[in-house]
Design a protein around this motif. Structure first.
Motif, PDB file in Angstrom:
ATOM      1  N   UNK A  19       0.821  -1.209   0.000  1.00 42.64           N
ATOM      2  CA  UNK A  19       0.000   0.000   0.000  1.00 42.64           C
ATOM      3  C   UNK A  19       0.855   1.260   0.000  1.00 42.64           C
ATOM      4  N   UNK A  20       0.273   2.325  -0.559  1.00 42.49           N
ATOM      5  CA  UNK A  20       0.849   3.658  -0.438  1.00 42.49           C
ATOM      6  C   UNK A  20      -0.253   4.580   0.077  1.00 42.49           C
ATOM      7  N   UNK A  21       0.148   5.518   0.922  1.00 42.63           N
ATOM      8  CA  UNK A  21      -0.803   6.412   1.587  1.00 42.63           C
ATOM      9  C   UNK A  21      -0.525   7.835   1.139  1.00 42.63           C
ATOM     10  N   UNK A  22      -1.591   8.540   0.744  1.00 43.97           N
ATOM     11  CA  UNK A  22      -1.447   9.933   0.323  1.00 43.97           C
ATOM     12  C   UNK A  22      -2.557  10.777   0.939  1.00 43.97           C
ATOM     13  N   UNK A  23      -2.159  11.817   1.661  1.00 45.95           N
ATOM     14  CA  UNK A  23      -3.130  12.742   2.236  1.00 45.95           C
ATOM     15  C   UNK A  23      -3.649  13.606   1.085  1.00 45.95           C
ATOM     16  N   UNK A  24      -4.920  13.441   0.746  1.00 48.44           N
ATOM     17  CA  UNK A  24      -5.489  14.158  -0.398  1.00 48.44           C
ATOM     18  C   UNK A  24      -5.830  15.605  -0.037  1.00 48.44           C
ATOM     19  N   UNK A  27      -9.933  16.302   4.441  1.00 48.12           N
ATOM     20  CA  UNK A  27     -11.021  15.374   4.756  1.00 48.12           C
ATOM     21  C   UNK A  27     -10.693  13.927   4.403  1.00 48.12           C
ATOM     22  N   UNK A  28      -9.990  13.706   3.289  1.00 50.11           N
ATOM     23  CA  UNK A  28      -9.800  12.352   2.767  1.00 50.11           C
ATOM     24  C   UNK A  28      -8.339  11.976   2.647  1.00 50.11           C
ATOM     25  N   UNK A  29      -8.114  10.688   2.818  1.00 50.72           N
ATOM     26  CA  UNK A  29      -6.788  10.092   2.623  1.00 50.72           C
ATOM     27  C   UNK A  29      -6.957   8.956   1.625  1.00 50.72           C
ATOM     28  N   UNK A  30      -6.108   8.948   0.606  1.00 53.02           N
ATOM     29  CA  UNK A  30      -6.143   7.891  -0.398  1.00 53.02           C
ATOM     30  C   UNK A  30      -5.122   6.814  -0.045  1.00 53.02           C
ATOM     31  N   UNK A  31      -5.576   5.584  -0.048  1.00 50.08           N
ATOM     32  CA  UNK A  31      -4.688   4.439   0.148  1.00 50.08           C
ATOM     33  C   UNK A  31      -4.798   3.601  -1.115  1.00 50.08           C
ATOM     34  N   UNK A  32      -3.702   3.546  -1.866  1.00 51.15           N
ATOM     35  CA  UNK A  32      -3.688   2.725  -3.073  1.00 51.15           C
ATOM     36  C   UNK A  32      -3.066   1.381  -2.725  1.00 51.15           C
ATOM     37  N   UNK A  54      -6.523  -1.221  -6.100  1.00 48.38           N
ATOM     38  CA  UNK A  54      -7.669  -0.774  -5.307  1.00 48.38           C
ATOM     39  C   UNK A  54      -7.353   0.582  -4.697  1.00 48.38           C
ATOM     40  N   UNK A  55      -8.325   1.476  -4.723  1.00 47.31           N
ATOM     41  CA  UNK A  55      -8.216   2.757  -4.053  1.00 47.31           C
ATOM     42  C   UNK A  55      -9.161   2.732  -2.871  1.00 47.31           C
ATOM     43  N   UNK A  56      -8.594   2.854  -1.675  1.00 52.99           N
ATOM     44  CA  UNK A  56      -9.403   2.958  -0.467  1.00 52.99           C
ATOM     45  C   UNK A  56      -9.429   4.428  -0.074  1.00 52.99           C
ATOM     46  N   UNK A  57     -10.610   4.994  -0.043  1.00 51.70           N
ATOM     47  CA  UNK A  57     -10.764   6.378   0.366  1.00 51.70           C
ATOM     48  C   UNK A  57     -11.106   6.347   1.853  1.00 51.70           C
ATOM     49  N   UNK A  58     -10.222   6.942   2.654  1.00 54.24           N
ATOM     50  CA  UNK A  58     -10.335   6.839   4.111  1.00 54.24           C
ATOM     51  C   UNK A  58     -10.493   8.206   4.755  1.00 54.24           C
ATOM     52  N   UNK A  59     -11.019   8.192   5.967  1.00 51.88           N
ATOM     53  CA  UNK A  59     -11.145   9.409   6.758  1.00 51.88           C
ATOM     54  C   UNK A  59      -9.889   9.580   7.606  1.00 51.88           C
ATOM     55  N   UNK A  60      -9.771  10.738   8.221  1.00 49.67           N
ATOM     56  CA  UNK A  60      -8.608  11.009   9.069  1.00 49.67           C
ATOM     57  C   UNK A  60      -8.608  10.200  10.362  1.00 49.67           C
ATOM     58  N   UNK A  61      -9.730   9.587  10.705  1.00 47.98           N
ATOM     59  CA  UNK A  61      -9.720   8.710  11.878  1.00 47.98           C
ATOM     60  C   UNK A  61      -9.492   7.250  11.487  1.00 47.98           C
ATOM     61  N   UNK A  98      -2.557   1.562  11.005  1.00 44.95           N
ATOM     62  CA  UNK A  98      -1.657   2.190  11.977  1.00 44.95           C
ATOM     63  C   UNK A  98      -0.685   3.149  11.300  1.00 44.95           C
ATOM     64  N   UNK A  99      -0.196   2.785  10.110  1.00 41.28           N
ATOM     65  CA  UNK A  99       0.678   3.694   9.355  1.00 41.28           C
ATOM     66  C   UNK A  99      -0.070   4.960   8.968  1.00 41.28           C
ATOM     67  N   UNK A 100      -1.320   4.807   8.545  1.00 42.51           N
ATOM     68  CA  UNK A 100      -2.136   5.952   8.160  1.00 42.51           C
ATOM     69  C   UNK A 100      -2.333   6.887   9.356  1.00 42.51           C
ATOM     70  N   UNK A 101      -2.700   6.325  10.498  1.00 49.92           N
ATOM     71  CA  UNK A 101      -2.933   7.135  11.684  1.00 49.92           C
ATOM     72  C   UNK A 101      -1.650   7.842  12.141  1.00 49.92           C
ATOM     73  N   UNK A 102      -0.523   7.172  12.006  1.00 49.98           N
ATOM     74  CA  UNK A 102       0.771   7.778  12.351  1.00 49.98           C
ATOM     75  C   UNK A 102       1.054   8.936  11.393  1.00 49.98           C
ATOM     76  N   UNK A 103       0.784   8.739  10.137  1.00 54.90           N
ATOM     77  CA  UNK A 103       1.020   9.800   9.149  1.00 54.90           C
ATOM     78  C   UNK A 103       0.118  11.008   9.427  1.00 54.90           C
ATOM     79  N   UNK A 104      -1.119  10.771   9.826  1.00 53.56           N
ATOM     80  CA  UNK A 104      -2.054  11.850  10.159  1.00 53.56           C
ATOM     81  C   UNK A 104      -1.536  12.638  11.369  1.00 53.56           C
ATOM     82  N   UNK A 105      -1.035  11.915  12.378  1.00 52.88           N
ATOM     83  CA  UNK A 105      -0.502  12.554  13.584  1.00 52.88           C
ATOM     84  C   UNK A 105       0.618  13.524  13.275  1.00 52.88           C
ATOM     85  N   UNK A 106       1.422  13.175  12.281  1.00 55.80           N
ATOM     86  CA  UNK A 106       2.608  13.967  11.960  1.00 55.80           C
ATOM     87  C   UNK A 106       2.409  14.872  10.748  1.00 55.80           C
ATOM     88  N   UNK A 107       1.168  15.058  10.342  1.00 53.70           N
ATOM     89  CA  UNK A 107       0.905  15.919   9.177  1.00 53.70           C
ATOM     90  C   UNK A 107       0.759  17.373   9.600  1.00 53.70           C
TER      91      UNK A 107
END
Length: 107
Positions: A19-24, A27-32, A54-61, A98-107
């Protein structure tokens, strides 16, 4: 996979994923998610698809809002089955959230 407007179902099994995570935006985070298919169990892409991801569109939580199949990085005329979505959700929960949440914390 199910092609829109069709009743034919081709169930895919994923053998490995990454997976790769990108803060769009705010409101949204894209996980490819890129994956290999489980060829040994007869998994095969539909004829009209060349590079499925697959594109997973995720929230900041960390919640998944939508799971979208893509072909060559663009929307395609297919949708994932519930079983395929379950495989993707499981991978996300175990290996990505967990990686996504860590990335959000440090954004």
């Amino acid at each position: 996979m199910i092609q829109y407007g069709s009743t034919d179902v081709h169930e895919l099994l994923f053998a490995s994923m990454r997976a790769s995570i990108e803060l769009r935006d705010r409101q949204w985070i894209d996980v490819e998610i890129q994956f290999e298919l489980d060829w040994e169990n007869g998994a095969a892409l539909p004829d009209d698809v060349t590079e499925l991801s697959a594109l997973l569109i995720c929230t900041y939580n960390g919640e998944i809002a939508q799971i979208v199949p893509q072909d060559e990085g663009r929307d395609c005329e297919f949708q994932f089955t519930e079983s395929e979505k379950a495989q993707l959700r499981h991978y996300y929960e175990q290996s990505v959230k967990n990686q996504l949440l860590h990335k959000v914390e440090h954004a």
